[in-house]
Design an enzyme around this catalytic site. Structure first.
Site, PDB file in Angstrom:
ATOM      1  N   SER A 151       4.108 126.058   5.170  1.00 51.31           N
ATOM      2  CA  SER A 151       2.644 126.120   5.122  1.00 51.31           C
ATOM      3  C   SER A 151       2.204 127.202   4.148  1.00 51.31           C
ATOM      4  CB  SER A 151       2.088 126.432   6.514  1.00 51.31           C
ATOM      5  OG  SER A 151       0.695 126.715   6.456  1.00 51.31           O
ATOM      6  N   TYR A 164       1.893 130.215  14.501  1.00 43.81           N
ATOM      7  CA  TYR A 164       2.264 129.062  13.673  1.00 43.81           C
ATOM      8  C   TYR A 164       2.890 129.520  12.358  1.00 43.81           C
ATOM      9  CZ  TYR A 164       1.624 125.000  10.623  1.00 43.81           C
ATOM     10  OH  TYR A 164       1.827 123.974   9.736  1.00 43.81           O
TER      11      TYR A 164
END
Length: 259
Positions: A151, A164
């Site tokens: 990400s 996350y």
């Protein structure tokens, strides 16, 4: 058979979480490039079969298999079912490319993140990637490829995504270690790190919330949020013979977000 010496038309890619979002887009772009695909789905068999039908309409072969990447105890059974599918559909005992795409998001401030949220992210994004890849290693061809999804949040810090992003940071480190340890088999391992994308990820916040969408566009050099068609082709290209020398890299695909 080495993937390096094979043509795109006889490669098989396994894409986890391939029934929707970036996984679906990736699977379709692999098929458009001439590859066959196995996709996994957690619960929506109807969505998965729709992707299989679309791939078959492109003239490629495809299979959908159920898999919950959060449950490592199920990986041995999945590997056995995958082996059966490979034999039945392709008369092979191996596949060429693994794309570890399956995942989910949790938005919570660091101070409010629960142990259950944290463990859920660990199980899917770190433990799942680690042990599923381990379980599948005997089935991956020498000279094959592994692409792990990370990400843009490992480079940019957005409040609410500490847990996350930490998992994705761990995946980036893991990818470099896999590249080193699997290099003797000629297997290249890379990480693709998308920026904010208009999918149903995180409840569809980037796609469906105009304010968030505009905030993302405002910090992106190309002036918009990403869409799945920005990511799938990049992942598919890493599986192509022409990119065989790309290895141990983190490739961010974000349109220049957060520069």
């Amino acid at each position: 058979m080495s993937a390096e010496n094979s043509s795109a038309t006889n490669t098989i890619a396994l894409v986890t979480g391939g029934s929707r979002g970036l996984g679906r887009n990736t699977a379709l772009h692999i098929a458009r490039a001439g590859g066959d695909v196995v996709i996994t789905f957690r619960s929506r068999a109807d969505e998965a079969q729709a992707v299989v039908a679309e791939i078959e309409s492109l003239g490629r072969k495809a299979v959908a298999l159920q898999l919950d990447t959060a449950v490592a105890a199920g990986f041995a059974d999945f590997t056995a079912r995958l082996r059966q599918a490979l034999r039945a559909t392709w008369q092979r005992d191996s596949f060429d490319h693994l794309v570890n795409n399956a995942g989910h998001g949790e938005h919570a401030a660091f101070a409010d993140t629960t142990e259950a949220q944290f463990d859920g992210l660990v199980n899917v994004h770190l433990k799942g990637v680690f042990f599923l890849t381990q379980a599948l290693l005997p089935l991956i061809t020498d000279g094959g490829r592994i692409v792990n999804l990370s990400s843009g949040l490992t480079r940019m810090s957005w409040p609410g995504y500490a847990a996350y992003a930490a998992m994705k940071g761990a995946v980036e480190v893991l990818s470099r270690y896999l590249a080193k340890e699997l290099g003797t088999r000629g297997i290249a391992v890379n990480t693709v790190a998308p920026g904010a994308i208009e999918t149903d990820f995180g409840g569809g916040v980037v796609r469906d919330n105009p304010e968030i969408n505009q905030r993302v566009a405002g910090i992106t050099a190309l002036g918009r949020a990403g869409v799945p068609d920005d990511i799938g082709p990049m992942i598919a290209s890493l599986l192509a013979p022409a990119n065989r020398w790309v290895n141990a890299q983190r490739i961010e695909v974000s349109g220049g977000q957060g520069l």
